[in-house]
Write a protein that holds these residues in place. Structure first.
Motif, PDB file in Angstrom:
ATOM      1  N   LEU A 125      -0.072   6.436   1.531  1.00  0.00           N
ATOM      2  CA  LEU A 125      -0.137   7.881   1.372  1.00  0.00           C
ATOM      3  C   LEU A 125       1.062   8.563   2.022  1.00  0.00           C
ATOM      4  N   PRO A 126       1.418   9.742   1.540  1.00  0.00           N
ATOM      5  CA  PRO A 126       2.575  10.454   2.085  1.00  0.00           C
ATOM      6  C   PRO A 126       2.478  10.653   3.593  1.00  0.00           C
ATOM      7  N   GLY A 127       3.613  10.416   4.267  1.00  0.00           N
ATOM      8  CA  GLY A 127       3.686  10.576   5.714  1.00  0.00           C
ATOM      9  C   GLY A 127       3.349   9.321   6.494  1.00  0.00           C
ATOM     10  N   GLU A 128       2.762   8.336   5.874  1.00  0.00           N
ATOM     11  CA  GLU A 128       2.390   7.123   6.590  1.00  0.00           C
ATOM     12  C   GLU A 128       3.597   6.215   6.802  1.00  0.00           C
ATOM     13  N   ARG A 129       3.615   5.536   7.939  1.00  0.00           N
ATOM     14  CA  ARG A 129       4.602   4.479   8.220  1.00  0.00           C
ATOM     15  C   ARG A 129       3.895   3.144   8.029  1.00  0.00           C
ATOM     16  N   VAL A 130       4.509   2.281   7.242  1.00  0.00           N
ATOM     17  CA  VAL A 130       3.850   1.032   6.863  1.00  0.00           C
ATOM     18  C   VAL A 130       4.823  -0.133   6.914  1.00  0.00           C
ATOM     19  N   ASP A 131       4.318  -1.272   7.347  1.00  0.00           N
ATOM     20  CA  ASP A 131       4.997  -2.547   7.114  1.00  0.00           C
ATOM     21  C   ASP A 131       4.463  -3.085   5.801  1.00  0.00           C
ATOM     22  N   VAL A 132       5.352  -3.576   4.936  1.00  0.00           N
ATOM     23  CA  VAL A 132       4.923  -3.996   3.614  1.00  0.00           C
ATOM     24  C   VAL A 132       5.406  -5.394   3.289  1.00  0.00           C
ATOM     25  N   ALA A 133       4.794  -5.973   2.282  1.00  0.00           N
ATOM     26  CA  ALA A 133       5.268  -7.206   1.649  1.00  0.00           C
ATOM     27  C   ALA A 133       5.515  -6.896   0.186  1.00  0.00           C
ATOM     28  N   ILE A 134       6.668  -7.315  -0.306  1.00  0.00           N
ATOM     29  CA  ILE A 134       7.031  -7.049  -1.695  1.00  0.00           C
ATOM     30  C   ILE A 134       6.452  -8.146  -2.579  1.00  0.00           C
ATOM     31  N   HIS A 135       5.705  -7.740  -3.599  1.00  0.00           N
ATOM     32  CA  HIS A 135       5.121  -8.739  -4.496  1.00  0.00           C
ATOM     33  C   HIS A 135       5.742  -8.724  -5.886  1.00  0.00           C
ATOM     34  N   LEU A 136       6.649  -7.777  -6.154  1.00  0.00           N
ATOM     35  CA  LEU A 136       7.342  -7.764  -7.437  1.00  0.00           C
ATOM     36  C   LEU A 136       8.682  -7.073  -7.261  1.00  0.00           C
ATOM     37  N   THR A 137       9.742  -7.742  -7.691  1.00  0.00           N
ATOM     38  CA  THR A 137      11.094  -7.193  -7.563  1.00  0.00           C
ATOM     39  C   THR A 137      11.663  -6.883  -8.934  1.00  0.00           C
ATOM     40  N   ARG A 138      12.161  -5.671  -9.069  1.00  0.00           N
ATOM     41  CA  ARG A 138      12.856  -5.245 -10.276  1.00  0.00           C
ATOM     42  C   ARG A 138      14.276  -4.847  -9.901  1.00  0.00           C
ATOM     43  N   LYS A 139      15.099  -4.610 -10.905  1.00  0.00           N
ATOM     44  CA  LYS A 139      16.486  -4.252 -10.642  1.00  0.00           C
ATOM     45  C   LYS A 139      16.577  -2.921  -9.911  1.00  0.00           C
ATOM     46  N   ARG A 140      15.776  -1.950 -10.327  1.00  0.00           N
ATOM     47  CA  ARG A 140      15.897  -0.598  -9.782  1.00  0.00           C
ATOM     48  C   ARG A 140      14.851  -0.268  -8.730  1.00  0.00           C
ATOM     49  N   TYR A 141      13.800  -1.071  -8.620  1.00  0.00           N
ATOM     50  CA  TYR A 141      12.753  -0.775  -7.654  1.00  0.00           C
ATOM     51  C   TYR A 141      11.980  -2.038  -7.320  1.00  0.00           C
ATOM     52  N   ASP A 142      11.241  -1.977  -6.225  1.00  0.00           N
ATOM     53  CA  ASP A 142      10.346  -3.053  -5.818  1.00  0.00           C
ATOM     54  C   ASP A 142       8.921  -2.524  -5.780  1.00  0.00           C
ATOM     55  N   GLU A 143       7.961  -3.442  -5.922  1.00  0.00           N
ATOM     56  CA  GLU A 143       6.548  -3.098  -5.754  1.00  0.00           C
ATOM     57  C   GLU A 143       6.012  -3.860  -4.562  1.00  0.00           C
ATOM     58  N   ALA A 144       5.227  -3.176  -3.741  1.00  0.00           N
ATOM     59  CA  ALA A 144       4.793  -3.772  -2.477  1.00  0.00           C
ATOM     60  C   ALA A 144       3.360  -3.387  -2.167  1.00  0.00           C
ATOM     61  N   HIS A 145       2.813  -4.099  -1.181  1.00  0.00           N
ATOM     62  CA  HIS A 145       1.502  -3.752  -0.653  1.00  0.00           C
ATOM     63  C   HIS A 145       1.608  -3.707   0.867  1.00  0.00           C
ATOM     64  N   ILE A 146       0.635  -3.067   1.475  1.00  0.00           N
ATOM     65  CA  ILE A 146       0.666  -2.838   2.916  1.00  0.00           C
ATOM     66  C   ILE A 146       0.278  -4.110   3.670  1.00  0.00           C
ATOM     67  N   LYS A 147       1.150  -4.508   4.610  1.00  0.00           N
ATOM     68  CA  LYS A 147       0.788  -5.554   5.567  1.00  0.00           C
ATOM     69  C   LYS A 147       0.137  -4.944   6.804  1.00  0.00           C
ATOM     70  N   SER A 148       0.717  -3.828   7.239  1.00  0.00           N
ATOM     71  CA  SER A 148       0.208  -3.169   8.432  1.00  0.00           C
ATOM     72  C   SER A 148       0.404  -1.671   8.302  1.00  0.00           C
ATOM     73  N   LEU A 149      -0.643  -0.925   8.575  1.00  0.00           N
ATOM     74  CA  LEU A 149      -0.593   0.528   8.522  1.00  0.00           C
ATOM     75  C   LEU A 149      -0.302   1.036   9.938  1.00  0.00           C
ATOM     76  N   LEU A 150       0.920   1.555  10.158  1.00  0.00           N
ATOM     77  CA  LEU A 150       1.362   1.936  11.496  1.00  0.00           C
ATOM     78  C   LEU A 150       0.927   3.343  11.874  1.00  0.00           C
ATOM     79  N   THR A 151       0.961   4.247  10.929  1.00  0.00           N
ATOM     80  CA  THR A 151       0.423   5.595  11.136  1.00  0.00           C
ATOM     81  C   THR A 151      -0.446   5.943   9.934  1.00  0.00           C
TER      82      THR A 151
END
Length: 466
Positions: free
Chosen positions: A65-91
Motif C-alpha cells: 500500500l502507498p507509503g509502506e516500506r517493504v523488503d521484497v522478492a522479485i518473482h517476475l522480471t520484464r524489460k521495463r518493470y519487475d513484479e514482486a511480493h513482500i518479504k517483510s513489511l517494515l512500515t
C-alpha cells in the motif's frame, strides 16, 4: 462479438501474477540481501503497489500500500518493470486492514481485502479519473454507488478438480492461473450460498465419478437457491446422490449434461428465476432470466445503478430512448415504466425475445431488434432509423461500444448514458464522444465487486448546447 446475453468475457490476463511468489521457485528472482527497501508510491490500476528500485526500474508489489516500506522478492522480471511480493513489511499504512477471508493471497477472487473499504472506493475513482485524463478529459466530482461489503455476491462458479492421489478439490482459481485453490469460506457470497460450501465438499467426497464434474454454479434469487452441475458424462449413481443433496439442502438442482453441446436438465420443475427491481415511484418489476443470461452479481448495487440512470435521464411520456446491449431489460423496463418509448437492441436473439417477454409480463411495451452492435454499418443504420431519439443507454460488455460512440459523431443523440465494466474501454469511447461534441455531465463509480479492482462506471454525456 461478445454479447450481453451471455456472461461477459473474462478480463484478459495482464501478465501480472498478482500473487506472492515463492522465493527460489520457477521464475522467481529474489533481491540481494543488501538491496534497499522499497517505498510504495501509489497503487497501480489493478491494486498493486508501485515503487521504483535504486536503478529507477518500476516494481509492482502485490498487496503493498502507498507509503509502506517493504523488503521484497522479485518473482517476475520484464524489460521495463519487475513484479514482486513482500518479504517483510517494515512500515504499515493506516489504510491496511486484516483481510476478512482466510484464503486471501491464494484465491484470485478478492485481491484488495488488505485495503480498507473507503480507500478501495477512492482508488477506483482515481483509476477512472486517471484513465480519462490520459484521453485528455478532465473529470469533476465522481460520486459513488455502494452497498454492503460482505455477503453481496449472488452468483459464483466453483471449480472442481481430482488430484493424482484421488483427492477432490472445490474452489476458485488463483489469480491469472488455472491452479485451483480449495476454499472453506467465501465472505462475499450471500449467506445462503456460503452455507452450501461445506455440504458440497462433503458430497464430492462421496461421488463415484468426481472427474465427470467440470464445475458447479451457485445462484441465489429471492425465490430460489440454485445449484447447476456441469456433468461431462452421465453417471446414474452419482445423479441420485446429487438429487439427495438437493433435497437435504432445499435447493433447486440443474445439470448441464454433455461435453461439447451440454443440455440443461432440471430435477423437477424448473425454478422461477427473476431479477427484482423496486424503484421510487414505480411498481415493482420482475425480470425473468435463464441460466447463461447475463446477471449482475450484486443485486443491491445493480438496483442503485438503475435508479441512477433513471434519475439522470428523468424519462417522461413521449420521450424516445434507445437501449443498446439491453440484456434482459435491466434498464429498458424501468425506463418504459416511467412512460418513455423504449427501443432495445441486442446481439443475442434470445435476449430480444427475453426483453419482449419481460415487458409483457410487466404490462409494458418495449420494441426490440437483434443486430451486431460492433458492426459500424449496422450501428449507423440503427441510429439513422432512430434519429429522433431523446437519449441513448449504452451498457456494452468489456470490449466497449466503440462503433456506437464513433457513429454518434454523425447521428447524434442529445444525451448518452454509458454503463461500463471496463474503465479503460470507457475512457477510449468517451474520447470519441467528446471529439464528436459531447461533454461529460455526471460520473459515478459503482462498487459492484467489493474487495476487487473491478468496478462499474456510469457516465452521462450531453451534446454541447443541450
Amino acid at each position: 462479438m461478445a454479447m450481453l446475453g451471455k456472461r461477459r468475457p473474462a478480463r484478459p490476463a495482464s501478465g501480472h501474477s498478482g500473487l506472492a511468489g515463492t522465493p527460489g521457485g520457477k521464475g522467481v528472482h529474489a533481491l540481494s540481501e543488501d538491496s534497499s527497501p522499497l517505498v510504495i508510491e501509489r497503487l497501480a490500476h489493478d491494486g498493486r503497489g508501485v515503487a521504483h528500485a535504486a536503478n529507477g526500474k518500476t516494481v509492482f508489489v502485490a498487496q503493498a500500500l502507498p507509503g509502506e516500506r517493504v523488503d521484497v522478492a522479485i518473482h517476475l522480471t520484464r524489460k521495463r518493470y519487475d513484479e514482486a511480493h513482500i518479504k517483510s513489511l517494515l512500515t504499515t499504512s493506516e489504510q491496511r486492514v486484516t483481510p476478512p477471508c482466510l484464503h486471501f493471497g491464494r484465491c484470485g477472487g478478492c485481491d484488495l481485502q488488505h485495503l480498507n473499504i473507503d480507500a478501495q472506493r477512492a482508488h477506483k475513482r482515481d483509476v477512472v479519473r486517471d484513465l480519462f485524463a490520459r484521453q485528455g478529459i478532465t473529470l469533476g466530482d465522481i460520486s459513488s454507488i455502494q452497498g454492503s461489503d460482505q455477503g453481496y455476491r449472488r452468483r459464483a462458479r466453483l471449480g472442481v478438480k481430482v488430484d493424482s492421489q484421488g483427492g477432490t478439490h472445490l474452489g476458485f482459481r488463483a489469480a491469472h492461473s488455472h491452479r485451483l485453490v480449495d476454499i472453506e469460506q467465501c465472505p462475499v457470497l450471500v449467506d445462503s450460498l456460503q452455507q452450501l460450501l461445506t455440504p458440497l465438499r462433503e458430497l464430492l467426497q462421496t461421488l463415484e465419478a468426481p472427474r465427470q464434474v467440470g464445475h458447479i454454479e451457485l445462484l441465489a434469487t429471492p425465490s430460489a437457491q440454485v445449484v447447476l452441475v456441469r456433468q461431462l458424462k452421465e453417471h446414474a449413481p452419482d445423479a441420485e446422490r446429487w438429487k439427495a443433496f438437493a433435497q437435504s439442502q432445499r435447493v433447486t438442482l440443474g445439470t448441464w449434461l454433455g461435453r461439447e453441446t451440454p443440455t440443461l436438465h432440471w430435477d423437477g420443475a424448473p425454478p422461477v428465476l427473476e431479477e427484482s427491481l423496486t424503484l421510487d415511484g414505480q411498481p415493482p418489476l420482475a425480470l425473468s432470466f435463464a441460466p447463461g443470461d447475463f446477471l449482475q452479481v450484486n443485486a443491491q448495487v445493480n438496483q442503485q445503478m438503475v435508479a441512477q440512470v433513471i434519475e439522470w435521464l428523468a424519462p417522461k411520456p413521449g420521450q424516445k430512448i434507445l437501449d443498446l446491449f439491453a440484456g434482459i431489460g435491466n434498464f429498458s423496463l424501468p425506463i418504459a415504466a416511467a412512460g418513455a418509448e423504449v427501443h432495445a437492441a441486442e446481439g443475442n436473439p434470445a435476449m430480444v425475445a427475453r426483453i419482449a417477454d419481460n415487458a409483457a409480463r410487466n404490462q409494458l411495451v418495449v420494441s426490440g431488434e437483434q443486430g451486431d452492435l460492433s458492426d459500424p454499418a449496422n450501428v449507423k443504420a440503427l441510429l439513422a432509423t432512430h434519429r429522433d431519439s431523446d437519449a441513448l443507454v449504452l451498457d456494452p460488455p468489456r470490449i466497449g461500444g466503440e462503433a456506437i460512440c464513433q457513429a454518434l459523431a454523425h447521428h447524434r443523440v442529445p444525451r448518452v448514458v454509458y454503463i461500463s465494466c471496463d474503465p479503460a474501454t470507457l475512457a477510449r469511447d468517451a474520447a470519441h464522444l467528446v471529439h464528436a461534441g459531447y461533454r461529460v455531465k455526471q460520473v459515478a463509480v459503482a462498487d459492484m465487486f467489493l474487495h476487487t479492482a473491478h468496478m462499474e462506471t456510469l457516465v452521462l454525456f450531453e451534446v454541447d448546447g443541450v
